[in-house]
Design an enzyme around this catalytic site. Structure first.
Site, PDB file in Angstrom:
ATOM      1  N   LEU A   1      40.604  38.152  27.223  1.00  0.00           N
ATOM      2  CA  LEU A   1      39.655  38.496  26.166  1.00  0.00           C
ATOM      3  C   LEU A   1      40.359  39.276  25.066  1.00  0.00           C
ATOM      4  O   LEU A   1      41.246  40.099  25.341  1.00  0.00           O
ATOM      5  CB  LEU A   1      38.512  39.345  26.729  1.00  0.00           C
TER       6      LEU A   1
ATOM      7  N   GLY B   1      41.003  37.274  31.347  1.00  0.00           N
ATOM      8  CA  GLY B   1      40.204  36.118  30.932  1.00  0.00           C
ATOM      9  C   GLY B   1      41.012  34.826  30.972  1.00  0.00           C
ATOM     10  O   GLY B   1      40.455  33.751  31.204  1.00  0.00           O
TER      11      GLY B   1
ATOM     12  N   ASN C   1      43.734  41.745  35.709  1.00  0.00           N
ATOM     13  CA  ASN C   1      44.318  43.091  35.613  1.00  0.00           C
ATOM     14  C   ASN C   1      43.357  44.119  35.020  1.00  0.00           C
ATOM     15  O   ASN C   1      43.774  45.185  34.578  1.00  0.00           O
ATOM     16  CB  ASN C   1      45.594  43.036  34.759  1.00  0.00           C
ATOM     17  N   GLU C   2      42.053  43.804  35.010  1.00  0.00           N
ATOM     18  CA  GLU C   2      41.082  44.650  34.317  1.00  0.00           C
ATOM     19  C   GLU C   2      41.170  46.125  34.695  1.00  0.00           C
ATOM     20  O   GLU C   2      41.095  47.000  33.844  1.00  0.00           O
ATOM     21  CB  GLU C   2      39.647  44.150  34.569  1.00  0.00           C
TER      22      GLU C   2
END
Ligand SMILES: CCCCC/C=C\C/C=C\CCC/C=C/C(=O)SCCNC(=O)CCNC(=O)[C@H](O)C(C)(C)COP(=O)(O)OP(=O)(O)OC[C@H]1O[C@@H](n2cnc3c(N)ncnc32)[C@H](O)[C@@H]1OP(=O)(O)O
Length: 280
Positions: free
Chosen positions: A82, A127, A150-151
């Site tokens: 994202l 994303g 990896n958020e």
């Protein structure tokens, strides 16, 4: 009035030829290659998400097309995930539309009746990893590129449906570690845990992706489509039944001071890294 028309047409033609397309579609015999094409790193802003959704929809409506390979015009980056600038200091209306575009693109790609293969030559975080996991198979290049959700490393939390897709792909325990630790892995490790189906030298990614796609397309089409629906519809339905709630959760979460300051720090680190790279 009549004299205006050619001028208008010429302008429109010029505009069309100079507006870069966010997604390039190349049609082959019975499938298409869809290449993400948003420089520099295919970060998924609202327009790119919508362009992917529209591309898949248009291929679904083409009677000659039975499958697609999802790829990138940048061999070093599949997608950077994202676009963080969509989430940093956002306008609430745009943020809501952005999340709806992300939900829609996920639902389209995860449940499309087309056979789909991700040809991952370069990095594919967050994303980008989701887009790849939505495909029926994944081929990734050996060497440097990394893939994963990896958020947590950014101080954000992947929504339940990104988790669900990862659980469906690699199982609960591997997801717990990958998601909780925000891990990204290379193609070889990805293959060990089932995230990647084939790990090959970069120059073979497209030929192997085509081979896998043809294998999916060799299955009688209604059996393949019904089986895909049987495997995936329940997961997709979980989000479909909670679209607005999920969007509100995201917007509320994203607009907190904690998340905004985590995103500011992450963007600054990315910028610093890019500047150091440019100075070399
Ligand atoms: C408890 C309540 C729960 C509620 C839950 C509800 C909702 C959940 C809320 C949020 C979840 C959101 C889910 C998020 C998903 C995501 O996808 S977040 C994005 C994660 N992406 C990344 O971490 C990737 C970051 N980028 C990189 O690691 C690298 O850029 C790279 C992709 C490996 C490429 O490296 P390199 O080739 O060296 O290129 P540069 O790093 O130099 O980058 C070039 C320029 O691109 C900019 N950029 C890179 N990535 C992004 C990005 N994702 N978004 C925007 N911009 C990006 C980078 O800053 C450079 O810009 P400049 O040239 O400096 O201008």
């Amino acid at each position: 009035m009549l004299r205006c028309l050619p001028t208008f047409r010429a302008r429109a033609a010029r505009a069309m030829s100079t507006t870069p397309s966010l997604v390039q579609i190349e049609k082959k015999d019975n499938y298409a290659i869809v290449r993400l094409s948003r420089a520099p790193v295919n970060s998924l802003n609202m327009e790119l998400l919508q362009a992917i959704d529209e591309a898949v929809q248009s291929l679904e409506q083409d009677k000659n097309i039975k499958g697609m390979i999802l790829s990138s015009t940048n061999p070093k980056i599949f997608s950077a995930g994202l676009d963080i600038t969509e989430m940093y200091q956002p306008k609430t209306k745009r943020l809501r539309e952005f999340w709806r575009a992300f939900q829609n693109t996920y639902l389209r790609l995860y449940t499309t009746p087309l056979a789909t293969v991700a040809a991952i030559e370069g990095h594919s975080p967050a994303g980008g990893c989701l887009l790849a996991m939505c495909c029926d198979s994944r081929v990734m290049s050996l060497g440097g590129p990394l893939i994963g959700l990896n958020e947590t490393k950014l101080g954000i939390v992947a929504p339940f449906w990104m988790r669900d897709v990862m659980v469906n792909t690699i199982g609960h325990r591997e997801t717990e570690k990958m998601l909780g630790l925000g891990l990204q892995v290379n193609a070889l490790r990805g293959k060990e845990i089932g995230l990647i189906d084939e790990a090959v030298p970069v120059e073979q990614v497209h030929s192997v992706a085509e081979k896998l796609l043809l294998e999916w397309l060799s299955i009688p089409s209604s059996a393949r489509k019904l089986t895909k629906a049987m495997m995936r519809d329940e997961t997709a339905q979980k989000l479909r039944s909670r679209l607005d709630e999920d969007r509100s959760n995201f917007v509320d979460f994203c607009e907190t001071d904690k998340v905004q300051s985590a995103l500011a720090g992450y963007l600054a680190a990315l910028k610093k890294k890019a500047e150091a790279k440019a100075a070399k």
